[in-house]
Design a protein around this motif. Structure first.
Motif, mmCIF file in Angstrom:
data_model
loop_
_atom_site.group_PDB
_atom_site.id
_atom_site.type_symbol
_atom_site.label_atom_id
_atom_site.label_comp_id
_atom_site.label_asym_id
_atom_site.label_seq_id
_atom_site.Cartn_x
_atom_site.Cartn_y
_atom_site.Cartn_z
ATOM 1 N N TYR A 1 12.756 15.540 -0.700
ATOM 2 C CA TYR A 1 14.476 15.374 -0.866
ATOM 3 C C TYR A 1 14.496 14.242 -2.118
ATOM 4 O O TYR A 1 13.279 13.525 -2.626
ATOM 5 N N VAL A 2 15.595 14.255 -2.734
ATOM 6 C CA VAL A 2 15.757 13.382 -3.419
ATOM 7 C C VAL A 2 17.318 12.514 -3.273
ATOM 8 O O VAL A 2 17.967 12.828 -2.023
ATOM 9 N N THR A 3 17.242 11.457 -3.888
ATOM 10 C CA THR A 3 18.763 10.755 -3.521
ATOM 11 C C THR A 3 19.512 10.581 -4.818
ATOM 12 O O THR A 3 19.145 10.638 -5.762
ATOM 13 N N LEU A 4 20.823 10.730 -4.204
ATOM 14 C CA LEU A 4 22.063 10.714 -5.265
ATOM 15 C C LEU A 4 22.852 9.241 -4.935
ATOM 16 O O LEU A 4 23.202 9.189 -3.964
ATOM 17 N N ARG A 5 22.930 8.381 -5.960
ATOM 18 C CA ARG A 5 23.477 7.156 -5.925
ATOM 19 C C ARG A 5 24.711 7.058 -6.852
ATOM 20 O O ARG A 5 24.643 7.609 -7.891
ATOM 21 N N PRO A 6 25.581 6.243 -6.669
ATOM 22 C CA PRO A 6 26.714 5.900 -7.389
ATOM 23 C C PRO A 6 26.218 5.431 -8.889
ATOM 24 O O PRO A 6 25.368 4.429 -9.097
ATOM 25 N N GLY A 7 26.572 5.902 -10.163
ATOM 26 C CA GLY A 7 26.089 5.452 -11.406
ATOM 27 C C GLY A 7 27.285 4.821 -11.969
ATOM 28 O O GLY A 7 28.345 4.631 -11.447
ATOM 29 N N PRO A 8 27.009 4.361 -13.205
ATOM 30 C CA PRO A 8 28.276 3.788 -13.791
ATOM 31 C C PRO A 8 29.313 4.688 -14.331
ATOM 32 O O PRO A 8 29.120 5.813 -14.605
#
Length: 366
Positions: free
Chosen positions: A45-52
Motif C-alpha cells: 500500500y501507499v499513503t496519500l497525505r495533504p500537500g501544500p
C-alpha cells in the motif's frame, strides 16, 4: 512417617522448568517474533497525505507563477486561485503495517493499494518522468483553454507524438511530424486524424501528408489490425497537437510539482490575468482538476487530501471536478463550499457569481 517418594521415583527439581512450560514459552516467543516481523515488513500500500497549496496568481519558488510577453495586456487581480497537491509515498518507499494502520486511522490520509498509484515495475525515476510529462501536457492544455475562453484564436495541428517500434509506421513516420492530411482528406485535430485512419480496413495502404522540418511530403503506410479489435486499422502511432499560440505565456512551475491536476487552476489564473476585473472578488479560492484544450475538467485522485490541504490554507471555496463530487462528500469537507465544475466556463461563471455575492447560488457537490 512414610516417605511419599519410593525408590526409583524421580524427584521433582524445583529449579528446572517443566517440559510443558518450556514448550509454551517457546511458542509465545516465536509468536512475538513473528508478530514483530509482520509489523515491520512492508505492505503493498501507499499513503496519500495533504500537500501544500500554491497560489497561481502569486509566485512559485521566488518568481511569478505566470509571466507574459512584453506586448501582452494584463490586468490586476486579487484573492487567491490555489492549486492543491497530495504528498504520495514514493515508488521506492516501504510502508509498514503499523504505518498503514496509523494512516488509516487519520481522516485526512488515504491508504490505497500500491498498484493503483504505481504500475508493476515502476521506479521512482520512471514515476518522476511520467509526472513531469503530465505536467507539461497540463501547461499546454491550460494555456489553450484559457486563451480560447478569453476570446483568442488558438489553432492546432495534429502531430505525431510517438511511433511504435514494431508498428505499421515504424521507419516511415517520425515523432514531430505535423500531419496535414490522410488520404487527401485535410485534418486539423488529433480526433480527425484518428477518424480518417479508422475509415479504412486493416491492410489498406493510406497516404499521410506531413510537414517535417518545414518540408511537406506524402508517406505511404499499410495499416495493421488493432490487437484488441482486429476490425480497426492502426498506424502504430500516438497523435498529439502542436498549438500556434497568439501571445507569449510562460508557466514557471518547476519540476518539484508533477501531474496533470493543476490544469484547471492554471487556466483560471491565465484567464483572470488576461481579462478585466478580479475573477475571485478577493475570495481565497482553491481547487483541482485536469483540463483538456477544449476546456473540459477531468477527474483527479486524492480529492479528500486536497480539500484538507486547501482548508489548512484558509480557503473558503473549493472547485471540485464533477466526477469527484461523490468522493469529496464521503470525507470531511472542512466547511468549504464545494463548487461542482465540469468545464472551464462553469468555473468562470461560478467564480464571477461568488465574486459579486459570496452567498450566490452556484452548482455545488450535493
Amino acid at each position: 512417617m512414610p516417605d511419599p517418594h519410593q525408590p526409583g521415583d524421580p524427584m521433582p527439581d524445583p529449579g528446572r522448568p517443566s517440559r510443558t512450560f518450556v514448550t509454551r514459552l517457546t511458542a509465545a516467543l516465536a509468536l512475538i517474533a513473528l508478530t514483530s516481523l509482520a509489523v515491520m515488513l512492508p505492505v503493498p500500500y501507499v499513503t496519500l497525505r495533504p500537500g501544500p497549496a500554491f497560489d497561481t496568481l502569486g509566485e512559485f519558488e521566488g518568481q511569478p507563477m505566470f509571466t507574459f510577453g512584453s506586448d501582452v495586456t494584463t490586468y490586476p487581480t486579487s484573492g487567491n486561485l490555489d492549486f492543491t497537491t497530495v504528498r504520495v509515498a514514493s515508488a521506492n518507499a516501504k510502508v509498514s503495517l503499523v504505518e498503514a494502520v496509523e494512516a488509516y486511522l487519520d481522516d485526512d490520509v488515504a491508504v490505497v493499494p500500491r498498484s493503483l498509484v504505481y504500475p508493476e515495475g515502476a521506479t521512482a525515476e520512471s514515476s518522476r518522468e511520467q509526472s513531469a510529462a503530465q505536467l507539461d501536457g497540463s501547461k499546454d492544455s491550460s494555456r489553450v483553454a484559457a486563451l480560447r475562453a478569453a476570446g483568442f484564436d488558438v489553432p492546432g495541428t495534429p502531430q505525431v507524438a510517438d511511433v511504435s517500434p514494431d508498428g505499421a509506421a515504424a521507419g516511415k513516420l517520425q515523432p514531430g511530424d505535423l500531419i496535414r492530411a490522410v488520404d487527401a482528406q485535410d485534418v486539423t485535430t488529433s480526433e480527425e486524424t484518428v477518424e480518417a485512419v479508422g475509415a479504412g480496413e486493416p491492410g489498406d495502404t493510406i497516404s499521410v501528408e506531413v510537414n517535417r522540418d518545414g518540408a511537406v511530403r506524402t508517406i505511404e503506410v499499410t495499416t495493421r489490425a488493432d490487437e484488441v479489435d482486429p476490425t480497426i486499422p492502426r498506424l502504430g502511432i500516438s497523435v498529439g497537437t502542436q498549438y500556434d499560440f497568439p501571445i507569449e505565456i510562460e508557466n514557471n512551475v518547476g519540476d518539484t510539482i508533477g501531474g496533470p491536476s493543476a490544469g484547471t487552476m492554471f487556466a483560471l489564473a491565465i484567464y483572470d490575468r488576461l481579462t478585466p476585473g478580479s475573477l475571485t472578488g478577493g475570495l481565497k479560492v482553491a481547487g483541482t482538476g485536469e483540463i483538456s484544450a477544449d476546456g473540459v475538467v477531468g477527474s483527479i485522485g486524492g480529492i479528500q487530501q486536497k480539500i484538507a490541504g486547501a482548508a489548512a490554507e484558509d480557503a473558503t471555496v473549493f472547485l471540485v471536478p464533477a466526477p469527484n463530487c461523490a468522493e469529496a462528500l464521503e470525507g470531511d469537507t472542512k466547511g468549504l463550499t464545494l463548487v461542482e465544475t465540469s468545464t472551464l466556463d462553469d468555473a468562470i461563471s461560478s467564480l464571477e457569481k461568488l465574486a459579486d455575492d459570496p452567498d450566490a447560488r452556484v452548482p455545488t457537490c450535493s
